[in-house]
Design an enzyme around this catalytic site. Structure first.
Site, PDB file in Angstrom:
ATOM      1  CB  THR A   1      13.914  -0.201   6.193  1.00  0.00           C
ATOM      2  OG1 THR A   1      12.371   0.202   5.804  1.00  0.00           O
ATOM      3  CG2 THR A   1      14.455   0.124   4.878  1.00  0.00           C
TER       4      THR A   1
ATOM      5  NE  ARG B   1       7.862  -6.767   7.546  1.00  0.00           N
ATOM      6  CZ  ARG B   1       8.125  -8.083   7.127  1.00  0.00           C
ATOM      7  NH1 ARG B   1       8.758  -7.786   8.681  1.00  0.00           N
ATOM      8  NH2 ARG B   1       8.174  -9.067   6.793  1.00  0.00           N
TER       9      ARG B   1
ATOM     10  CG  ASP C   1      -6.301 -13.192   9.350  1.00  0.00           C
ATOM     11  OD1 ASP C   1      -6.527 -11.968   7.871  1.00  0.00           O
ATOM     12  OD2 ASP C   1      -5.227 -13.741   8.927  1.00  0.00           O
TER      13      ASP C   1
ATOM     14  CG  ASP D   1      -3.864 -11.710  12.269  1.00  0.00           C
ATOM     15  OD1 ASP D   1      -2.261 -11.385  11.042  1.00  0.00           O
ATOM     16  OD2 ASP D   1      -5.358 -10.848  11.728  1.00  0.00           O
TER      17      ASP D   1
HETATM   18  N1  URA Z   1      -1.292  -8.942  15.444  1.00  0.00           N
HETATM   19  C1  URA Z   1      -2.138  -9.742  16.106  1.00  0.00           C
HETATM   20  O1  URA Z   1      -3.132  -9.822  15.406  1.00  0.00           O
HETATM   21  N2  URA Z   1      -1.599 -10.765  16.525  1.00  0.00           N
HETATM   22  C2  URA Z   1      -0.788 -10.992  17.231  1.00  0.00           C
HETATM   23  O2  URA Z   1      -0.986 -11.662  18.070  1.00  0.00           O
HETATM   24  C3  URA Z   1       0.431  -9.673  17.201  1.00  0.00           C
HETATM   25  C4  URA Z   1      -0.209  -8.935  16.452  1.00  0.00           C
END
Ligand code: URA
Length: 207
Positions: free
Chosen positions: A106, A102, A201, A198
């Site tokens: 912006t 990111r 993770d 995630d």
């Molecule tokens: N990326 C992820 O790993 N999980 C989500 O819920 C959204 C984006």
């Protein structure tokens, strides 16, 4: 272009294990890899083939082999979780890598690192990312991959939000989408609900 939802009891079963917050990273990553091998059959089912002559031990025969090479492109980090499973059924596939980051000014995703085989313009590209959330970073990744010459692109994800599917269908109508599950919506932080958290993770144990 088309959007395919891959519905299969084995995929649904493995995804249920992955959604469970108690599932540890070893089992999470193993189930993701197994789903990739199952989904690979669906993603590759219309790959072009060419007629070849083969000598069996008994006689010569006409048969078919893949007409195009495949390039797998995991979007790092989470896309790496799909790579080994896809490679196990397409062992000759080449691999490109792309990292999106990111831009703090912006707030838009930009290509941070990319490396692709030189045959990108003629090969079949299969982009890998388990999660399709807002779709904004996938849209930018597809822009980058197309700028490098890719013409035949498919995308595989595990869980998608309706918002992300809509954006990619609008911005990249030439890309076929293969999705294992369409979830309800995004929360305010951009996580998919109910989702699985995630994915990066959970694969790499960094939560
Ligand atoms: N990326 C992820 O790993 N999980 C989500 O819920 C959204 C984006």
């Amino acid at each position: 272009m088309a959007t395919f939802v891959i519905e299969h009891p084995l995929i649904t079963h493995k995804l249920a294990i992955m959604r469970n917050k108690e599932t540890k990273c070893k089992d999470f990553a193993e189930n993701l890899k197994e789903i990739a091998t199952l989904a690979a059959y669906e993603v590759t089912k219309d790959l072009p083939t060419k007629v070849v002559e083969v000598e069996t031990p008994l006689m010569s025969t006409s048969t078919k082999m893949l007409a195009k090479d495949v390039i797998l492109v995991p979007i790092l980090r989470a896309g790496l979780g799909f790579l080994d499973g896809m490679k196990s059924v397409i062992p000759n596939a080449k691999v490109g890598h792309i990292v999106m980051k990111r831009d703090e000014e912006t707030l838009e995703a930009k290509e941070y690192y990319a490396n692709f085989p030189s045959t990108i313009n003629e090969d079949m590209i299969i982009v890998l990312d388990p999660m399709l959330a807002t779709g904004s970073s996938l849209a930018k990744a597809l822009d980058s991959i197309k700028q490098k010459g890719a013409k035949h692109i498919k995308f595989l994800c595990l869980v998608a939000a309706p918002e992300g599917i809509k954006l990619i269908e609008q911005l990249h109508p030439d890309v076929d989408l293969y999705i294992c599950a369409v979830d309800e919506k995004l929360n305010e932080q951009g996580y998919i609900l109910p989702g699985l958290g995630d994915a990066g993770d959970r694969i790499f144990g960094t939560e």
